[in-house]
Write a protein that holds these residues in place. Structure first.
Motif, PDB file in Angstrom:
ATOM      1  N   GLU A   1       5.683  11.268 -39.201  1.00 35.41           N
ATOM      2  CA  GLU A   1       4.931  11.167 -40.458  1.00 35.41           C
ATOM      3  C   GLU A   1       3.887  12.275 -40.603  1.00 35.41           C
ATOM      4  N   THR A   2       3.298  12.689 -39.481  1.00 34.38           N
ATOM      5  CA  THR A   2       2.249  13.711 -39.545  1.00 34.38           C
ATOM      6  C   THR A   2       2.701  15.061 -38.996  1.00 34.38           C
ATOM      7  N   GLY A   3       3.847  15.083 -38.328  1.00 34.36           N
ATOM      8  CA  GLY A   3       4.369  16.326 -37.775  1.00 34.36           C
ATOM      9  C   GLY A   3       3.720  16.764 -36.483  1.00 34.36           C
ATOM     10  N   GLU A   4       2.885  15.925 -35.892  1.00 30.27           N
ATOM     11  CA  GLU A   4       2.205  16.322 -34.651  1.00 30.27           C
ATOM     12  C   GLU A   4       2.978  15.842 -33.425  1.00 30.27           C
ATOM     13  N   THR A   5       2.747  16.491 -32.316  1.00 36.15           N
ATOM     14  CA  THR A   5       3.320  16.083 -31.039  1.00 36.15           C
ATOM     15  C   THR A   5       2.195  15.618 -30.130  1.00 36.15           C
ATOM     16  N   VAL A   6       2.351  14.419 -29.586  1.00 34.66           N
ATOM     17  CA  VAL A   6       1.359  13.853 -28.678  1.00 34.66           C
ATOM     18  C   VAL A   6       1.884  14.038 -27.260  1.00 34.66           C
ATOM     19  N   ALA A   7       1.178  14.804 -26.458  1.00 32.41           N
ATOM     20  CA  ALA A   7       1.622  15.099 -25.090  1.00 32.41           C
ATOM     21  C   ALA A   7       0.511  14.773 -24.103  1.00 32.41           C
ATOM     22  N   ALA A   8       0.911  14.302 -22.926  1.00 32.56           N
ATOM     23  CA  ALA A   8      -0.053  13.982 -21.872  1.00 32.56           C
ATOM     24  C   ALA A   8      -0.388  15.245 -21.087  1.00 32.56           C
ATOM     25  N   ALA A   9      -1.662  15.501 -20.892  1.00 31.53           N
ATOM     26  CA  ALA A   9      -2.069  16.637 -20.063  1.00 31.53           C
ATOM     27  C   ALA A   9      -1.677  16.404 -18.611  1.00 31.53           C
ATOM     28  N   GLU A  10      -1.683  15.130 -18.188  1.00 33.92           N
ATOM     29  CA  GLU A  10      -1.317  14.746 -16.833  1.00 33.92           C
ATOM     30  C   GLU A  10      -0.667  13.378 -16.883  1.00 33.92           C
ATOM     31  N   ARG A  11       0.353  13.185 -16.069  1.00 34.98           N
ATOM     32  CA  ARG A  11       1.055  11.896 -16.075  1.00 34.98           C
ATOM     33  C   ARG A  11       0.113  10.768 -15.677  1.00 34.98           C
ATOM     34  N   PRO A  12      -0.008   9.719 -16.504  1.00 34.28           N
ATOM     35  CA  PRO A  12      -0.829   8.570 -16.093  1.00 34.28           C
ATOM     36  C   PRO A  12      -0.171   7.815 -14.948  1.00 34.28           C
ATOM     37  N   VAL A  13      -0.972   7.057 -14.221  1.00 33.18           N
ATOM     38  CA  VAL A  13      -0.438   6.159 -13.194  1.00 33.18           C
ATOM     39  C   VAL A  13       0.143   4.958 -13.931  1.00 33.18           C
ATOM     40  N   LEU A  14       1.433   4.741 -13.767  1.00 38.25           N
ATOM     41  CA  LEU A  14       2.141   3.739 -14.563  1.00 38.25           C
ATOM     42  C   LEU A  14       2.603   2.586 -13.675  1.00 38.25           C
ATOM     43  N   VAL A  15       2.184   1.365 -14.010  1.00 36.18           N
ATOM     44  CA  VAL A  15       2.597   0.161 -13.293  1.00 36.18           C
ATOM     45  C   VAL A  15       3.385  -0.720 -14.264  1.00 36.18           C
ATOM     46  N   ILE A  16       4.598  -1.068 -13.872  1.00 33.28           N
ATOM     47  CA  ILE A  16       5.464  -1.898 -14.712  1.00 33.28           C
ATOM     48  C   ILE A  16       5.801  -3.162 -13.936  1.00 33.28           C
ATOM     49  N   THR A  17       5.588  -4.323 -14.539  1.00 34.61           N
ATOM     50  CA  THR A  17       5.899  -5.577 -13.858  1.00 34.61           C
ATOM     51  C   THR A  17       7.104  -6.247 -14.496  1.00 34.61           C
TER      52      THR A  17
ATOM     53  N   LYS B   1       0.837  -1.206   0.000  1.00 35.23           N
ATOM     54  CA  LYS B   1       0.000   0.000   0.000  1.00 35.23           C
ATOM     55  C   LYS B   1       0.873   1.257   0.000  1.00 35.23           C
ATOM     56  N   VAL B   2       1.918   1.252   0.820  1.00 35.00           N
ATOM     57  CA  VAL B   2       2.822   2.401   0.893  1.00 35.00           C
ATOM     58  C   VAL B   2       3.473   2.640  -0.462  1.00 35.00           C
ATOM     59  N   ALA B   3       3.927   1.553  -1.116  1.00 35.26           N
ATOM     60  CA  ALA B   3       4.597   1.682  -2.411  1.00 35.26           C
ATOM     61  C   ALA B   3       3.652   2.240  -3.474  1.00 35.26           C
ATOM     62  N   VAL B   4       2.439   1.711  -3.529  1.00 31.86           N
ATOM     63  CA  VAL B   4       1.472   2.175  -4.531  1.00 31.86           C
ATOM     64  C   VAL B   4       1.154   3.648  -4.325  1.00 31.86           C
ATOM     65  N   ASN B   5       0.862   4.041  -3.095  1.00 31.03           N
ATOM     66  CA  ASN B   5       0.474   5.423  -2.830  1.00 31.03           C
ATOM     67  C   ASN B   5       1.633   6.393  -3.038  1.00 31.03           C
ATOM     68  N   ALA B   6       2.857   5.937  -2.753  1.00 31.02           N
ATOM     69  CA  ALA B   6       4.024   6.789  -2.998  1.00 31.02           C
ATOM     70  C   ALA B   6       4.219   7.004  -4.488  1.00 31.02           C
ATOM     71  N   ALA B   7       4.078   5.937  -5.274  1.00 36.23           N
ATOM     72  CA  ALA B   7       4.246   6.053  -6.725  1.00 36.23           C
ATOM     73  C   ALA B   7       3.168   6.932  -7.338  1.00 36.23           C
ATOM     74  N   VAL B   8       1.925   6.800  -6.837  1.00 36.93           N
ATOM     75  CA  VAL B   8       0.828   7.635  -7.350  1.00 36.93           C
ATOM     76  C   VAL B   8       1.064   9.091  -6.993  1.00 36.93           C
ATOM     77  N   LYS B   9       1.525   9.345  -5.769  1.00 34.40           N
ATOM     78  CA  LYS B   9       1.781  10.711  -5.330  1.00 34.40           C
ATOM     79  C   LYS B   9       2.896  11.353  -6.150  1.00 34.40           C
TER      80      LYS B   9
ATOM     81  N   GLN C   1      -9.794  10.631 -19.371  1.00 32.79           N
ATOM     82  CA  GLN C   1      -9.751  10.462 -17.918  1.00 32.79           C
ATOM     83  C   GLN C   1      -8.391   9.892 -17.550  1.00 32.79           C
ATOM     84  N   LEU C   2      -7.816  10.366 -16.439  1.00 31.90           N
ATOM     85  CA  LEU C   2      -6.504   9.884 -16.010  1.00 31.90           C
ATOM     86  C   LEU C   2      -6.505   8.364 -15.907  1.00 31.90           C
ATOM     87  N   PRO C   3      -5.657   7.666 -16.705  1.00 27.53           N
ATOM     88  CA  PRO C   3      -5.705   6.205 -16.719  1.00 27.53           C
ATOM     89  C   PRO C   3      -4.594   5.570 -15.878  1.00 27.53           C
ATOM     90  N   VAL C   4      -4.737   4.286 -15.649  1.00 26.73           N
ATOM     91  CA  VAL C   4      -3.648   3.451 -15.149  1.00 26.73           C
ATOM     92  C   VAL C   4      -3.099   2.688 -16.356  1.00 26.73           C
TER      93      VAL C   4
END
Length: 280
Positions: free
Chosen positions: A141-157, A16-24, A108-111
């Motif tokens: 190819e299209t010249g566009e930049t894709v940027a996140a409005a807010e950092r998603p919650v990222l889980v890597i296993t 729980k501590v690890a998850v909440n720290a990473a989200v914060k 919506q902010l995703p995981v």
């Protein structure tokens, strides 16, 4: 919101501590542990707890980092051009969005789950460093930049099949899911089998942990395999005396195919039983 586990997932205090720290911190949460300890399911439970959509990227040995951004299907465009399809005039029709693109542009902010990152080539994590740092990438190819409005919650296993680069590890919040102790395992079993007979669970766990402690075992049975085994024991209405019988001359556990997953381990238990019969 804070992650406190869910009704279907038993989370230890350190998890729980690890998850909440990473989200914060909005740092990628890198989760390691034995196969079957619930690393992938954790991302599902975090998404449920946060009320967030889950985007899953399951990594294979052939997966390349750029596939998480986008892929340009030049072959399809060439074919359509030969057929006179008017779609060829807009190159965007041949850009296939990757999972990072989906996560960056989610309303919506995703995981975002990057599952089993260690299956890919050693350069795979390094190739994602810039995109994960800046939370944006360029589509040439299209010249566009894709940027996140807010950092998603990222889980890597990771199953620790290969070492991950230091530069990648530095950007992550790390947590190792230790194999559950007996008390935690009893809670996990109760979640999956509410009201299960305590005597049955006690005897099954005695046998399960004994199997895990056998020296020389190639693959120790995991939590998910224990749950499968218990389901079979209940389905077969296995008598308690079968589990209580600790006769060393019959060392192999009942319905062992749910626990032992290769012939070397089955042969190991058969040899132990044979040696015990010779001594008796």
């Amino acid at each position: 919101m804070r992650f406190e586990g869910t009704s279907s997932y038993v989370a230890t205090e350190d998890l729980k501590v690890a998850v909440n720290a990473a989200v914060k911190l909005r740092r990628p949460l890198l989760v390691k542990g034995e196969p079957g300890t619930g690393k992938t399911v954790l991302a599902h439970e975090i998404a449920d707890a946060l009320g967030a959509p889950l985007i899953e990227w399951h990594v294979k040995s052939t997966t390349k980092a750029h596939q998480g951004l986008y892929e340009y299907d030049a072959v399809a465009r060439l074919r359509d051009g030969q057929l006179g399809d008017p779609r060829v005039h807009d190159i965007a029709n041949y850009i296939r969005r990757g999972k990072l693109w989906d996560a960056f542009t989610s309303p919506q902010l995703p995981v975002l789950l990057i599952d089993e990152i260690d299956k890919a080539d050693i350069e795979f994590p390094n190739d994602l460093l810039q995109e994960l740092d800046r939370m944006e990438f360029h589509v040439y190819e299209t010249g566009e930049t894709v940027a996140a409005a807010e950092r998603p919650v990222l889980v890597i296993t990771s199953n620790n099949e290969k070492e991950l680069p230091d530069a990648f590890l530095r950007r992550c919040f790390f947590h190792y899911i230790a194999f559950p102790d007996r008390h935690t395992m009893e809670r996990i079993v109760e979640v999956h089998f509410p009201g299960i007979q305590r005597i049955l669970v006690g005897k099954a766990l005695d046998l399960f942990y004994d199997v895990r402690d056998v020296p020389g075992l190639k693959k120790k049975p995991s939590t998910s395999e224990l749950l499968d085994w218990l389901k079979l024991l209940l389905h077969e209405d296995m008598p308690l005396d079968v589990l209580q019988n600790r006769d060393p001359t019959k060392a192999i556990p009942p319905l062992h195919g749910a626990l032992l997953k290769n012939e070397q381990d089955v042969m190991l238990f058969e040899r132990l039983a044979f040696m015990a019969r010779r001594k008796s």
